[in-house]
Enzyme design. Structure first.
Site, PDB file in Angstrom:
ATOM      1  N   ASN A   1      -2.015   0.093   6.826  1.00 38.48           N
ATOM      2  CA  ASN A   1      -1.620  -1.339   7.211  1.00 38.48           C
ATOM      3  C   ASN A   1      -0.773  -1.982   6.153  1.00 38.48           C
ATOM      4  O   ASN A   1      -0.616  -3.094   6.213  1.00 38.48           O
ATOM      5  CB  ASN A   1      -2.784  -2.036   8.071  1.00 38.48           C
ATOM      6  CG  ASN A   1      -3.684  -2.486   6.835  1.00 38.48           C
ATOM      7  OD1 ASN A   1      -3.474  -2.087   5.536  1.00 38.48           O
ATOM      8  ND2 ASN A   1      -4.687  -2.958   7.183  1.00 38.48           N
TER       9      ASN A   1
ATOM     10  N   HIS B   1      -2.142  -5.635   1.616  1.00 39.75           N
ATOM     11  CA  HIS B   1      -3.416  -6.309   1.330  1.00 39.75           C
ATOM     12  C   HIS B   1      -3.242  -7.648   0.994  1.00 39.75           C
ATOM     13  O   HIS B   1      -2.022  -7.960   0.292  1.00 39.75           O
ATOM     14  CB  HIS B   1      -4.203  -5.582   0.010  1.00 39.75           C
ATOM     15  CG  HIS B   1      -5.451  -6.253  -0.293  1.00 39.75           C
ATOM     16  ND1 HIS B   1      -6.689  -6.323   0.083  1.00 39.75           N
ATOM     17  CD2 HIS B   1      -5.569  -7.272  -1.470  1.00 39.75           C
ATOM     18  CE1 HIS B   1      -7.420  -6.997  -0.302  1.00 39.75           C
ATOM     19  NE2 HIS B   1      -6.749  -7.510  -1.436  1.00 39.75           N
TER      20      HIS B   1
ATOM     21  N   LYS C   1       0.756  -1.118   0.046  1.00 36.26           N
ATOM     22  CA  LYS C   1       0.031   0.121   0.037  1.00 36.26           C
ATOM     23  C   LYS C   1       0.929   1.212   0.113  1.00 36.26           C
ATOM     24  O   LYS C   1       2.195   1.319   0.250  1.00 36.26           O
ATOM     25  CB  LYS C   1      -1.118   0.044   1.060  1.00 36.26           C
ATOM     26  CG  LYS C   1      -1.837  -1.339   0.905  1.00 36.26           C
ATOM     27  CD  LYS C   1      -2.954  -1.105   2.124  1.00 36.26           C
ATOM     28  CE  LYS C   1      -4.036  -2.216   2.387  1.00 36.26           C
ATOM     29  NZ  LYS C   1      -4.993  -2.135   3.284  1.00 36.26           N
TER      30      LYS C   1
ATOM     31  N   GLU D   1      -9.396 -10.542  -7.673  1.00 39.42           N
ATOM     32  CA  GLU D   1      -8.541  -9.307  -7.547  1.00 39.42           C
ATOM     33  C   GLU D   1      -7.217  -9.602  -8.164  1.00 39.42           C
ATOM     34  O   GLU D   1      -6.852  -8.703  -8.967  1.00 39.42           O
ATOM     35  CB  GLU D   1      -8.178  -9.510  -6.068  1.00 39.42           C
ATOM     36  CG  GLU D   1      -8.939  -9.077  -5.151  1.00 39.42           C
ATOM     37  CD  GLU D   1      -8.875  -9.124  -3.710  1.00 39.42           C
ATOM     38  OE1 GLU D   1      -9.640  -8.632  -2.956  1.00 39.42           O
ATOM     39  OE2 GLU D   1      -7.689  -9.499  -3.301  1.00 39.42           O
TER      40      GLU D   1
ATOM     41  N   TYR E   1     -12.252  -1.902  -3.932  1.00 36.82           N
ATOM     42  CA  TYR E   1     -12.780  -2.076  -2.464  1.00 36.82           C
ATOM     43  C   TYR E   1     -14.300  -2.173  -2.533  1.00 36.82           C
ATOM     44  O   TYR E   1     -14.991  -1.729  -1.522  1.00 36.82           O
ATOM     45  CB  TYR E   1     -12.243  -1.299  -1.725  1.00 36.82           C
ATOM     46  CG  TYR E   1     -10.895  -1.384  -1.167  1.00 36.82           C
ATOM     47  CD1 TYR E   1     -10.676  -2.483  -0.371  1.00 36.82           C
ATOM     48  CD2 TYR E   1      -9.794  -0.701  -1.507  1.00 36.82           C
ATOM     49  CE1 TYR E   1      -9.239  -2.895   0.044  1.00 36.82           C
ATOM     50  CE2 TYR E   1      -8.345  -0.772  -0.965  1.00 36.82           C
ATOM     51  CZ  TYR E   1      -8.406  -2.067  -0.171  1.00 36.82           C
ATOM     52  OH  TYR E   1      -7.167  -2.308   0.267  1.00 36.82           O
TER      53      TYR E   1
HETATM   54  P1  ADP Z   1      -7.874  -6.861   5.559  1.00 39.91           P
HETATM   55  O1  ADP Z   1      -7.279  -5.944   4.726  1.00 39.91           O
HETATM   56  O2  ADP Z   1      -7.100  -7.448   6.669  1.00 39.91           O
HETATM   57  O3  ADP Z   1      -8.592  -7.924   4.786  1.00 39.91           O
HETATM   58  P2  ADP Z   1     -10.697  -5.932   5.382  1.00 39.91           P
HETATM   59  O4  ADP Z   1     -11.046  -6.521   4.399  1.00 39.91           O
HETATM   60  O5  ADP Z   1     -11.546  -5.939   6.751  1.00 39.91           O
HETATM   61  O6  ADP Z   1      -9.293  -6.213   6.301  1.00 39.91           O
HETATM   62  O7  ADP Z   1     -10.446  -4.055   5.414  1.00 39.91           O
HETATM   63  C1  ADP Z   1     -10.058  -3.646   3.956  1.00 39.91           C
HETATM   64  C2  ADP Z   1      -8.878  -2.495   4.368  1.00 39.91           C
HETATM   65  O8  ADP Z   1      -9.921  -1.431   5.057  1.00 39.91           O
HETATM   66  C3  ADP Z   1      -7.946  -2.817   5.635  1.00 39.91           C
HETATM   67  O9  ADP Z   1      -6.658  -3.567   5.057  1.00 39.91           O
HETATM   68  C4  ADP Z   1      -7.768  -1.441   6.277  1.00 39.91           C
HETATM   69  O10 ADP Z   1      -6.851  -0.614   5.116  1.00 39.91           O
HETATM   70  C5  ADP Z   1      -8.929  -0.871   6.004  1.00 39.91           C
HETATM   71  N1  ADP Z   1      -9.882  -0.829   7.152  1.00 39.91           N
HETATM   72  C6  ADP Z   1     -10.382  -2.136   7.721  1.00 39.91           C
HETATM   73  N2  ADP Z   1     -11.102  -1.840   8.897  1.00 39.91           N
HETATM   74  C7  ADP Z   1     -10.860  -0.434   9.284  1.00 39.91           C
HETATM   75  C8  ADP Z   1     -11.551   0.396  10.356  1.00 39.91           C
HETATM   76  N3  ADP Z   1     -11.993  -0.021  11.329  1.00 39.91           N
HETATM   77  N4  ADP Z   1     -10.857   1.810   9.907  1.00 39.91           N
HETATM   78  C9  ADP Z   1     -10.153   2.263   9.249  1.00 39.91           C
HETATM   79  N5  ADP Z   1      -9.664   1.354   8.149  1.00 39.91           N
HETATM   80  C10 ADP Z   1     -10.017   0.297   7.846  1.00 39.91           C
HETATM   81 MG    MG Z   2      -9.866  -8.045   3.120  1.00 35.46          MG
END
Ligand code: ADP
Ligand code: MG
Length: 138
Positions: free
Chosen positions: A112, A115, A9, A126, A49
């Site tokens: 974070n 992905h 990212k 994807e 997304y």
């Molecule tokens: P992952 O990436 O672990 O699969 P998700 O699919 O639930 O997690 O979420 C997609 C992305 O959205 C996350 O990687 C993160 O960048 C963002 N995200 C998820 N939950 C939150 C939150 N509570 N607040 C802000 N950003 C979030």
């Molecule tokens: Mg996810």
């Protein structure tokens, strides 16, 4: 053999961490079969997304994902999807296990670092979002 999509990212790319992250992925025995660097448009990030469009963080997530270049990699290996999810660690770096990419490199639950696809159906969609069949090796 399974394929999964990795995105490094904008937070991690801007800090020069793409090489280190790819190196850890390769050390885990996952094979990089496609690799690109690009800067997502708003429409491309929203499309990627789309499953999260009703979530409260959606608009901030799109702003973040379009804030700078990303590196996308198609990974291949036995159980690649779950192995790469394990290497990434929990979405929230505060909850991620020691040694995981998010524990090492993430700034926050949003920024974070990486992905990873969450299952076989999403992995197919994807990988195809960024790579044509002819772009994948092996
Ligand atoms: P992952 O990436 O672990 O699969 P998700 O699919 O639930 O997690 O979420 C997609 C992305 O959205 C996350 O990687 C993160 O960048 C963002 N995200 C998820 N939950 C939150 C939150 N509570 N607040 C802000 N950003 C979030
Ligand atoms: Mg996810």
């Amino acid at each position: 053999m399974e394929r999964t999509l990795c995105i490094i990212k904008p937070d991690a790319v801007s800090k020069g961490l793409a090489g280190q992250i790819l190196s850890k992925i390769i050390s885990e025995g996952l094979k990089v079969v496609g690799l690109r660097m690009l800067h997502l448009s708003k429409a491309e990030a929203e499309g990627f997304y789309a499953v999260h469009r009703e979530r409260p963080f959606f608009s901030d997530l799109v702003t973040f994902m379009t804030s700078g270049p990303i590196v996308v990699a198609a990974l291949e290996g036995k159980d690649a999807i779950s192995r790469y999810r394990r290497l990434m660690g929990a979405t929230d770096p505060a909850k991620a296990d020691e040694g995981t990419l998010r524990k090492l490199y993430a700034e926050s639950i949003q920024n974070n670092a990486v992905h990873g696809s969450d299952g076989p159906d999403t992995a197919k969609i994807e990988v195809a979002y960024f790579f044509s069949t002819v772009d994948l090796v092996g």
